[in-house]
Design an enzyme around this catalytic site. Sequence first.
Site, PDB file in Angstrom:
ATOM      1  CG  ASP A  37     136.556  23.412 -36.875  1.00 49.89           C
ATOM      2  OD1 ASP A  37     136.228  22.390 -36.248  1.00 49.89           O
ATOM      3  OD2 ASP A  37     136.575  24.553 -36.366  1.00 49.89           O
ATOM      4  CD  GLU A 204     131.404  23.906 -31.242  1.00 48.18           C
ATOM      5  OE1 GLU A 204     131.257  25.120 -31.036  1.00 48.18           O
ATOM      6  OE2 GLU A 204     132.380  23.269 -30.811  1.00 48.18           O
TER       7      GLU A 204
END
Length: 326
Positions: A37, A204
């Site tokens: 991420d 997400e």
Amino acid sequence: MKFWSFLRALVPIALLATEASAYADPGACSGQCWSHDPSVVKRTSDGVYFRFETGSLIGIWKASALTGPWVYQGAAIPKGSIINLTGKDDLWAPDVQKVGDNYILYYTVSSFGSQNSAIGYATSTTMEYGSWTDHGATGVASDSSKTYNAIDANLISDTSGNYYLNFGSFWGDIYQVKMNSAGTASSGTPYQIAFNSTGSQALEGSYMYYRSGYYYLMFSSGICCGYNTALPAQGEEYKVFVCRSTSVSGPFVDKAGKSCTTQNGGTLLLSSHGNIYGGGGQGMYADSSHGTVFYYHYADKTVGLADANYKFGWNVVTWTSGWPSI
Ligand SMILES: *[C@@H]1O[C@H](CO)[C@@H](O)[C@H](O)[C@H]1NC(C)=O
Ligand SMILES: *[C@@H]1O[C@H](CO)[C@@H](O)[C@H](O)[C@H]1NC(C)=O
């Protein structure tokens, strides 16, 4: 005749070759390239690159070029979040954005599979190790009474300078909430902007990018992690879709015009190819040396599929008829 049958035999091979190279391989990365991420920011004052990653207390890596060599500096929130919630010492999904003279780092406090989550923030004027002040809650939080999970934050400014925070994972997928003029506190009720009603594949890690009249909403879809312990069925691993809208709050549609909120729309921007597997956790920004840069983490099949092996990937974006591709 022989020539034609030779050509005909060649065609399927040529098609296969085109398919295999639908995506450019990730750009070069030297030094410390582990990633999960990622959030990348090029410092405006001197062009130095900073990269922030999920896990522990949000690590900071620094480099003079996007290609590296990346060097670890230390944790951004060394004492853990002041938000008193399980997960305050294992922070996720950093998103760093410049607001006025400050850099704001949004982070997630949560635990795997839990809806007891909160988005916190810290500020710095330089992004350097030791320069971050944690301020805790943004007011974006969730528990089992909500239709969303308050994780994976991403800040966007609309063209009038109003701030919005995109967030969400599983449950109702991707939500957005209006923020105050400093970008530090929610000032409204969250609403859904992207949803996949089929299967168990969750959306997400949303990220929004503005270019030439369109807000591009990217999200990761599928299974993110643990590929070395349980390999997902083919195609169910992480991948990245993009949708767009002329308004920051939608409605978002894909390239075919399908709604990304009510019709499971989404145009693929990145999926597994060659040895590149499960890419996601993406972001996009305009780089003064490279043009539009799309970045993400991925597993390299030649290295290993464990989360600990994920690498930082990036590509220069090609824009065709207002849609990005790599
Ligand atoms: C943090 O939360 C726990 C569990 O709810 C509570 O026992 C503790 O007193 C809280 N700590 C602070 C500093 O508020
Ligand atoms: C939605 O979920 C289905 C089933 O899990 C998956 O095949 C598809 O790729 C997903 N689409 C998007 C846009 O996330």
